[in-house]
Design a protein around this motif. Structure first.
Motif, short mmCIF file in Angstrom:
data_model
loop_
_atom_site.label_atom_id
_atom_site.label_comp_id
_atom_site.label_asym_id
_atom_site.label_seq_id
_atom_site.Cartn_x
_atom_site.Cartn_y
_atom_site.Cartn_z
N ARG A 201 0.84 -1.19 0.00
CA ARG A 201 0.00 0.00 0.00
C ARG A 201 0.88 1.25 0.00
O ARG A 201 1.83 1.35 0.78
CB ARG A 201 -0.90 -0.05 1.24
N SER A 202 0.56 2.18 -0.88
CA SER A 202 1.34 3.41 -1.00
C SER A 202 0.48 4.63 -0.72
O SER A 202 -0.74 4.59 -0.81
CB SER A 202 1.90 3.54 -2.43
N ALA A 203 1.15 5.72 -0.38
CA ALA A 203 0.47 7.00 -0.19
C ALA A 203 1.30 8.07 -0.89
O ALA A 203 2.52 7.94 -1.04
CB ALA A 203 0.34 7.32 1.30
N ILE A 204 0.61 9.12 -1.33
CA ILE A 204 1.31 10.28 -1.91
C ILE A 204 0.92 11.51 -1.11
O ILE A 204 -0.27 11.79 -0.94
CB ILE A 204 0.94 10.51 -3.39
N LEU A 205 1.92 12.22 -0.59
CA LEU A 205 1.66 13.43 0.20
C LEU A 205 1.64 14.66 -0.69
O LEU A 205 2.53 14.85 -1.53
CB LEU A 205 2.77 13.62 1.25
N PHE A 206 0.63 15.50 -0.47
CA PHE A 206 0.55 16.80 -1.14
C PHE A 206 0.47 17.87 -0.05
O PHE A 206 -0.34 17.76 0.87
CB PHE A 206 -0.70 16.88 -2.03
N GLY A 207 1.29 18.91 -0.16
CA GLY A 207 1.35 19.93 0.88
C GLY A 207 0.24 20.96 0.79
O GLY A 207 -0.56 20.94 -0.13
N PRO A 208 0.20 21.88 1.78
CA PRO A 208 -0.79 22.95 1.77
C PRO A 208 -0.59 23.87 0.55
O PRO A 208 0.52 23.95 0.01
CB PRO A 208 -0.50 23.73 3.05
N GLU A 209 -1.67 24.54 0.15
CA GLU A 209 -1.69 25.33 -1.08
C GLU A 209 -0.48 26.27 -1.21
O GLU A 209 0.17 26.31 -2.24
CB GLU A 209 -2.98 26.14 -1.17
N ARG A 210 -0.22 27.07 -0.19
CA ARG A 210 0.82 28.09 -0.37
C ARG A 210 2.23 27.55 -0.13
O ARG A 210 3.11 27.67 -0.97
CB ARG A 210 0.58 29.30 0.55
N ALA A 211 2.41 26.93 1.01
CA ALA A 211 3.77 26.61 1.44
C ALA A 211 4.30 25.27 0.93
O ALA A 211 5.51 25.07 0.82
CB ALA A 211 3.83 26.64 2.95
N GLY A 212 3.42 24.34 0.61
CA GLY A 212 3.89 22.99 0.28
C GLY A 212 4.26 22.24 1.55
O GLY A 212 4.09 22.74 2.67
N LEU A 213 4.76 21.05 1.39
CA LEU A 213 5.14 20.22 2.53
C LEU A 213 6.32 20.86 3.27
O LEU A 213 7.23 21.40 2.64
CB LEU A 213 5.54 18.82 2.05
N ASP A 214 6.32 20.77 4.60
CA ASP A 214 7.46 21.31 5.34
C ASP A 214 8.48 20.19 5.60
O ASP A 214 8.27 19.03 5.25
CB ASP A 214 7.02 22.04 6.60
N ASN A 215 9.61 20.57 6.19
CA ASN A 215 10.70 19.62 6.36
C ASN A 215 10.32 18.41 7.20
O ASN A 215 10.77 17.30 6.95
CB ASN A 215 11.93 20.32 6.94
N ASP A 216 9.46 18.63 8.22
CA ASP A 216 9.03 17.51 9.05
C ASP A 216 8.13 16.56 8.27
O ASP A 216 8.24 15.34 8.42
CB ASP A 216 8.30 18.02 10.30
N ASP A 217 7.24 17.13 7.45
CA ASP A 217 6.37 16.28 6.62
C ASP A 217 7.22 15.36 5.75
O ASP A 217 6.92 14.17 5.59
CB ASP A 217 5.51 17.13 5.67
N MET A 218 8.30 15.94 5.19
CA MET A 218 9.11 15.20 4.22
C MET A 218 9.83 14.00 4.84
O MET A 218 10.16 13.05 4.14
CB MET A 218 10.17 16.13 3.59
N THR A 219 10.05 14.06 6.16
CA THR A 219 10.75 12.94 6.79
C THR A 219 9.92 11.66 6.76
O THR A 219 10.45 10.57 6.97
CB THR A 219 11.12 13.24 8.26
N HIS A 220 8.62 11.77 6.51
CA HIS A 220 7.77 10.57 6.44
C HIS A 220 7.80 9.91 5.07
O HIS A 220 7.22 8.84 4.90
CB HIS A 220 6.33 10.91 6.83
N ALA A 221 8.42 10.57 4.11
CA ALA A 221 8.43 10.04 2.74
C ALA A 221 9.73 9.30 2.47
O ALA A 221 10.79 9.70 2.94
CB ALA A 221 8.26 11.17 1.74
N ASP A 222 9.65 8.21 1.72
CA ASP A 222 10.88 7.53 1.31
C ASP A 222 11.29 7.93 -0.10
O ASP A 222 12.41 7.66 -0.52
CB ASP A 222 10.71 6.01 1.41
N THR A 223 10.37 8.55 -0.85
CA THR A 223 10.62 8.87 -2.25
C THR A 223 10.01 10.23 -2.57
O THR A 223 8.91 10.54 -2.11
CB THR A 223 9.98 7.80 -3.16
N LEU A 224 10.70 11.05 -3.34
CA LEU A 224 10.15 12.35 -3.75
C LEU A 224 9.63 12.25 -5.18
O LEU A 224 10.11 11.45 -5.97
CB LEU A 224 11.21 13.44 -3.67
N VAL A 225 8.64 13.07 -5.49
CA VAL A 225 8.11 13.14 -6.85
C VAL A 225 8.20 14.59 -7.30
O VAL A 225 7.74 15.50 -6.61
CB VAL A 225 6.63 12.70 -6.92
#
Lengths: 258, 258
Positions: free
Chosen positions: B122-146
């Motif tokens: 099972r996979s998930a894709i994170l999308f950040g808030p409209e203005r700022a995008g994902l913050d550095n803490d959010d990114m630590t939960h991802a293993d892959t960037l798109v």
């Protein structure tokens, strides 16, 4: 292409197809289309009989800085006028119609648009009004249809999203970004010698502990550790961090044992 | 997945990635994301701390019938909670960041997501808030960037459009629509014999006129006509129309000459 008051500084290579919005209803959508065009590097916006007239301030509000595209947008009374200078006309067509024309996917159309541009031919893509889409008369001006192979149970695509798909495929048709890469901005991928250096140090520190005391299991455990660190690309910076972690843990251990 | 009050009848094959909107600001955008998900056949929507709370009627208004996705959306307090049941987490990341992780294009990510689904992961894709995008803490939960390889001078992508690009690529990753086809709903492509039959009739009618009178040019002109009608696929229905056109023109000519 001059005289814009603000917005992003966009460079138009001039070979992208014209985007023709036929009888668009909402100015917000026209602005959102301009934004989608900018995302894909597509700059020639043409409006056929926009319902609420033109220009409309609302469009600039939803364009998110793609002002230049709206500033340079041209207005036409008919589809025929809008595509008069084009050699090829594509029409986006979500629903099956009783028309006999070549049908391309968005990706297929993008490849063909690039080929046409390389031959110096000018192309346009028609997008219909928000609710109804292009009518039968509009379609007679197109030589080629474009259908997106999306979920057949839910084809309702927002106008700006329909434009985005074409702009995205146009942009990707010549993009050479590898499908997979490693983002390493300030660091570089470690060499195998650097990795080996770290692994040797790790094993040396573990030799001082009970972790590798079982002689029978020792070789397998060291191999597992090696495989773990070989799995992904490790950067030189990460190796330095790992060196520090292992050294510090080992120091703590020595202190505790004193 | 039950209990919806209206909207399109959408079938969820259940293998698509979860779409995780992290701290989304506008309910309209959440609805537009659901619509984009439906377009691509992606149904698992997860919201992390939506700014204005949930549910919000506005979202259903912009979902254009993708109600079921909103009805089934789940709310989480943190990214960690939202992806707890997933084996792989992708994060959309428009701007370069000082993070060392594999980076995929949207197309590359879609191929990997399909491969993961085929393995039952099972996979998930994170999308950040409209203005700022994902913050550095959010990114630590991802293993892959798109990262989408779009116009580098204009990367500002609307949230729903960012979701659409992934949903579109997910959908296309297994799509087998040929990039080019001919839309023939009620007619079929004519056989060469049928085309020959029409061309013979056309030449016979033209033999009665001065059009082919020049013996030297005759063969070349007939060849040009043949090439013209061979250029695209002609349908059986079109040939019948052409038969009628030529016959009628010839009748008119005879009448005029009488």
């Amino acid at each position: 292409m001059t005289g814009r008051d603000g917005g992003a500084d966009l460079t138009d290579p001039g070979d992208a197809p014209a985007i023709v919005l036929v009888r668009p209803q909402l100015a917000d959508n026209i602005g959102a289309c301009a934004r989608a065009m900018a995302n894909g590097g597509v700059f020639d916006l043409r409006l056929v009989a926009p319902r609420d007239g033109w220009p409309q301030e609302k469009a600039w509000r939803t364009a998110s800085g793609a002002d230049r595209i709206l500033d340079a947008a041209r207005i036409f009374n008919s589809v025929a006028d809008a595509v008069a200078d084009c050699q090829r006309v594509f029409a986006t067509c979500p629903r099956p119609r009783h028309i006999v024309k070549p049908v391309l996917t968005a990706r297929g159309a993008a490849a063909e648009l690039r080929a046409l541009a390389a031959r110096g031919l000018r192309s346009a893509i028609l997008f219909g009004p928000e609710r109804a889409g292009l009518d039968n008369d509009d379609m007679t001006h197109a030589d080629t249809l474009v259908r997106y192979p999306l979920n057949s149970e839910f084809l309702s695509l927002n106008l700006a999203q329909a434009v985005l798909v074409m702009a995205y495929e146009w942009c990707l048709a010549t993009d050479e970004t590898p499908p997979r890469s490693l983002m390493t901005h300030e660091s570089r991928v470690a060499s195998k010698a650097e990795l080996e250096n770290f692994l040797a140090m790790l094993v040396a520190r573990l030799n001082d502990t009970r972790f590798l005391a079982n002689a029978q299991k020792r070789a397998g455990m060291v191999r597992n550790l090696r495989h773990l660190f070989q799995r992904g690309e490790v950067t030189e910076q990460e190796l330095r961090t790992l060196h520090g972690v292992v050294t510090e843990l080992a120091i703590g251990r020595e202190n505790a044992e004193r």
